[in-house]
Write a protein that holds these residues in place. Structure first.
Motif, PDB file in Angstrom:
ATOM      1  N   GLU A  40       0.835  -1.208   0.000  1.00 61.90           N
ATOM      2  CA  GLU A  40       0.000   0.000   0.000  1.00 61.90           C
ATOM      3  C   GLU A  40       0.862   1.248   0.000  1.00 61.90           C
ATOM      4  OE1 GLU A  40      -3.034  -0.301  -0.389  1.00 61.90           O
ATOM      5  OE2 GLU A  40      -3.540  -2.305   0.333  1.00 61.90           O
ATOM      6  N   LYS A  41       1.945   1.179   0.780  1.00 61.97           N
ATOM      7  CA  LYS A  41       2.745   2.398   0.929  1.00 61.97           C
ATOM      8  C   LYS A  41       4.147   2.077   1.436  1.00 61.97           C
ATOM      9  CE  LYS A  41       0.788   5.859   3.261  1.00 61.97           C
ATOM     10  NZ  LYS A  41       0.459   6.681   4.418  1.00 61.97           N
TER      11      LYS A  41
ATOM     12  N   GLN B  82       2.942   5.935  -2.476  1.00 58.02           N
ATOM     13  CA  GLN B  82       1.646   5.390  -2.044  1.00 58.02           C
ATOM     14  C   GLN B  82       0.773   4.912  -3.190  1.00 58.02           C
ATOM     15  OE1 GLN B  82      -0.527   7.565   0.927  1.00 58.02           O
ATOM     16  NE2 GLN B  82      -2.446   6.647   0.297  1.00 58.02           N
TER      17      GLN B  82
ATOM     18  N   LEU C 237      -2.818   4.245  -4.746  1.00 58.63           N
ATOM     19  CA  LEU C 237      -4.137   4.869  -4.607  1.00 58.63           C
ATOM     20  C   LEU C 237      -5.202   3.914  -5.118  1.00 58.63           C
ATOM     21  CD1 LEU C 237      -2.399   7.926  -5.848  1.00 58.63           C
ATOM     22  CD2 LEU C 237      -3.648   7.995  -3.698  1.00 58.63           C
ATOM     23  N   GLU C 238      -6.445   4.314  -4.927  1.00 59.42           N
ATOM     24  CA  GLU C 238      -7.519   3.346  -5.168  1.00 59.42           C
ATOM     25  C   GLU C 238      -7.600   2.812  -6.603  1.00 59.42           C
ATOM     26  OE1 GLU C 238      -9.323   7.519  -4.630  1.00 59.42           O
ATOM     27  OE2 GLU C 238      -7.853   6.288  -3.653  1.00 59.42           O
TER      28      GLU C 238
ATOM     29  N   ASN D   8       3.641   8.114  15.586  1.00 61.01           N
ATOM     30  CA  ASN D   8       4.226   7.581  14.351  1.00 61.01           C
ATOM     31  C   ASN D   8       5.627   7.021  14.641  1.00 61.01           C
ATOM     32  OD1 ASN D   8       5.740   7.659  11.728  1.00 61.01           O
ATOM     33  ND2 ASN D   8       3.777   8.439  11.004  1.00 61.01           N
TER      34      ASN D   8
ATOM     35  N   GLU E 104       4.052  -0.745   4.255  1.00 57.65           N
ATOM     36  CA  GLU E 104       2.686  -1.168   4.582  1.00 57.65           C
ATOM     37  C   GLU E 104       2.176  -2.115   3.512  1.00 57.65           C
ATOM     38  OE1 GLU E 104       1.824   3.248   6.146  1.00 57.65           O
ATOM     39  OE2 GLU E 104       0.008   2.075   5.723  1.00 57.65           O
TER      40      GLU E 104
ATOM     41  N   LYS F  51      -6.188  21.049   1.790  1.00 60.15           N
ATOM     42  CA  LYS F  51      -5.825  20.084   0.753  1.00 60.15           C
ATOM     43  C   LYS F  51      -5.397  20.812  -0.515  1.00 60.15           C
ATOM     44  CE  LYS F  51      -8.205  16.039   2.312  1.00 60.15           C
ATOM     45  NZ  LYS F  51      -9.317  15.148   2.214  1.00 60.15           N
TER      46      LYS F  51
ATOM     47  N   ASP G  24      -0.685  15.521   7.183  1.00 60.44           N
ATOM     48  CA  ASP G  24      -1.212  14.164   7.253  1.00 60.44           C
ATOM     49  C   ASP G  24      -0.545  13.391   6.134  1.00 60.44           C
ATOM     50  OD1 ASP G  24      -4.098  12.812   8.391  1.00 60.44           O
ATOM     51  OD2 ASP G  24      -3.117  11.866   6.688  1.00 60.44           O
ATOM     52  N   GLU G  25      -0.228  12.115   6.421  1.00 62.28           N
ATOM     53  CA  GLU G  25       0.484  11.358   5.394  1.00 62.28           C
ATOM     54  C   GLU G  25      -0.449  10.793   4.331  1.00 62.28           C
ATOM     55  OE1 GLU G  25       1.978   7.444   6.757  1.00 62.28           O
ATOM     56  OE2 GLU G  25       1.211   8.119   8.673  1.00 62.28           O
ATOM     57  N   LYS G  26      -1.758  10.934   4.564  1.00 64.45           N
ATOM     58  CA  LYS G  26      -2.712  10.320   3.641  1.00 64.45           C
ATOM     59  C   LYS G  26      -2.762  11.111   2.332  1.00 64.45           C
ATOM     60  CE  LYS G  26      -6.864   7.701   4.132  1.00 64.45           C
ATOM     61  NZ  LYS G  26      -8.040   8.324   3.578  1.00 64.45           N
TER      62      LYS G  26
ATOM     63  N   SER H 124      -4.709  11.306  -1.415  1.00 59.70           N
ATOM     64  CA  SER H 124      -5.932  10.787  -2.047  1.00 59.70           C
ATOM     65  C   SER H 124      -6.064  11.319  -3.461  1.00 59.70           C
ATOM     66  CB  SER H 124      -7.160  11.183  -1.226  1.00 59.70           C
ATOM     67  OG  SER H 124      -7.206  12.585  -1.098  1.00 59.70           O
TER      68      SER H 124
END
Ligand SMILES: NC(=O)c1ccc[n+]([C@@H]2O[C@H](COP(=O)([O-])OP(=O)(O)OC[C@H]3O[C@@H](n4cnc5c(N)ncnc54)[C@H](OP(=O)(O)O)[C@@H]3O)[C@@H](O)[C@H]2O)c1
Length: 420
Positions: free
Chosen positions: A144-145, A245, A247-248, A265, A280, A370, A394-396, A398
């Motif tokens: 995932e990452k 990362q 992504l979907e 973390n 991950e 964002k 944030d590490e996310k 999208s």
């Protein structure tokens, strides 16, 4: 059964001498260094003159030498040496991330066409065995990452700014005095070094070959005391982190930027010159590796591990690259970031798709929200020229939602909301 290798070594600086020491003090593994090529004829050497040469062909044309270990500090000449060696059917071990990141596809093809092995564990995060872990342990698992701290120089500087409240310039000077940062620290502090390592890791983790010019690297050169104050007040540490990362929609994004790290973390406690990598996996969850990302002996040990692997006939299989459903690369992603800015013009250039926090004070302004990575790439030079500072909160990462456009969210927590 392992075979005793004959090595031609290029470079006898920090890592070359580290390898020499580690090899000579290794109890479990033996190999012969037949010749060492260096550049400067006036330097005193700690090995006998009969081992030294200034002529690369003396090594490359020697049929007795079956392995080239490339440890020089000139990426262009390293490419000439490594590609020539591969064409001559010699195996190669290198620690040179710039060489690899800039020529990944050519070098991949050269080692395939000539049926030789090219290994480079030491090129990414020094003694942390990340590449072989990705190649061998995570070869079948969808990841995932992969993220972490891939550069010890910047981590040392950032640690000192938070722990000892040093200014960026004082911390850089201390890193240079201690030998962690070079006189020209550009590659480290602007995030190029971390980016080269992220590109190498992206190949083994996701099967992607990406060009360095397509990957955003924002470093720490514009870090200001106000940013350190902001981070300290919120209990964050600041780290320079590459993020690779998935992504979907089977896309992968890769970029390097400063990031505020919370106490929960793993990377929070990776301080000073240390590196850390978080992998991950879809099924295995989170794995964390920490170790020395640089230095003479740790890097020499990683090079020796590759030489030892060669003696057992080891070769990367690039299993993820060979997969038909390997993901594709994208920069069209939203990241959650803090931007310290100076004028309204800055916010017209760096357009946030969503704002959650905004502050305009007498001495500095910031916004949190964002922003699209593509927008940051387009404005990288502007950010540096105008001394703005950007950090992930944030590490996310999208994919952008097409319905969200330049809106301020209702739960905005501004201190002094300005007209936007
Ligand atoms: N230092 C680290 O901790 C570390 C960690 C991971 C990876 N690396 C990578 O390892 C490589 C070596 O780094 P280093 O720190 O050991 O560099 P270094 O201390 O500056 O040593 C460089 C060596 O390369 C030799 N050299 C330069 N150009 C040459 C040429 N054209 N032909 C033959 N020899 C040449 C120099 O010769 P002279 O001795 O004659 O000057 C010197 O011995 C780099 O790619 C670096 O990115 C370093």
């Amino acid at each position: 059964m392992s075979k005793k290798l004959k090595i031609g070594l290029f470079g006898f600086g920090c890592v070359g001498q580290g390898l020499y020491h580690v090899l000579n003090n290794s109890t479990g593994f033996k190999a012969d260094i037949v010749k060492i090529a260096v550049k400067n004829k006036n330097k005193e050497r700690t090995v006998g003159a009969e081992l030294i040469t200034y002529d690369k062909w003396e090594i490359l044309n020697n049929p007795e030498i079956d392995v080239i270990v490339e440890l020089i500090d000139d990426a262009n000449e390293a490419f000439n040496i490594v590609s020539e060696a591969l064409k001559k059917g010699k195996h190669v071990v290198t620690a040179n991330k710039k060489l690899l990141a800039e020529h990944l596809e050519e070098l991949y093809l050269l080692q395939q066409e000539n049926n030789v092995s090219l290994l480079y564990e030491a090129s990414a995060c020094g003694s942390i065995p990340i590449i072989r872990s990705l190649e061998e342990y995570f070869d079948n698992e969808e990841l995932e990452k992969v993220s972490g701290i891939f550069n010890g120089t910047t981590n040392y500087i950032l640690t000192k700014t938070i722990a000892e409240k040093l200014s960026y310039n004082d911390a850089l000077k201390q890193a240079q005095d201690k030998g962690f940062a070079e006189t020209d620290p550009t590659n480290d502090v602007e995030g190029y070094d971390a980016k080269f390592k992220a590109i190498i890791i992206a190949l083994h983790a996701f099967g992607l070959i990406i060009k360095p010019e397509d990957v955003l690297n924002i470093g720490i050169t514009t870090l200001h005391d106000n940013d350190i104050k902001y981070a300290s007040e919120k209990g964050y540490k600041i780290k320079l982190t590459p993020i690779i990362q998935r992504l979907e929609d089977n896309k992968v994004s890769v970029f390097v930027a400063p990031r505020f790290i919370k106490e929960n973390n793993h990377l929070y406690n990776v301080d000073n010159e240390f590196n850390g990598v978080i992998v991950e996996g879809k099924f295995s969850g989170e794995q964390f590796l920490q170790g020395r990302g640089a230095g003479s002996y740790p890097t020499g040990a990683a090079v020796l591990s590759d030489i030892s692997a060669l003696s057992h006939g080891y070769k990367y299989e690039f299993k993820k690259y060979a997969q038909k459903k390997a993901p594709t690369f994208t920069n069209d992603v939203l990241i959650e970031a803090y931007l310290r800015y100076t004028s309204e013009e800055d916010l017209k250039r760096i357009v946030f798709d969503e704002i959650t926090e905004q502050y305009t004070g007498k001495d500095y302004h910031y916004v949190v929200g964002k922003v699209n990575l593509k927008n940051l790439i387009a404005n990288r030079d502007y950010i540096l020229k105008h001394q703005l500072f950007i950090s992930l909160v944030d590490e996310k990462v999208s994919r952008p939602d097409v319905t969200v456009k330049s809106s301020i969210k209702e739960n905005v927590t501004t201190k002094e909301l300005v007209n936007y």
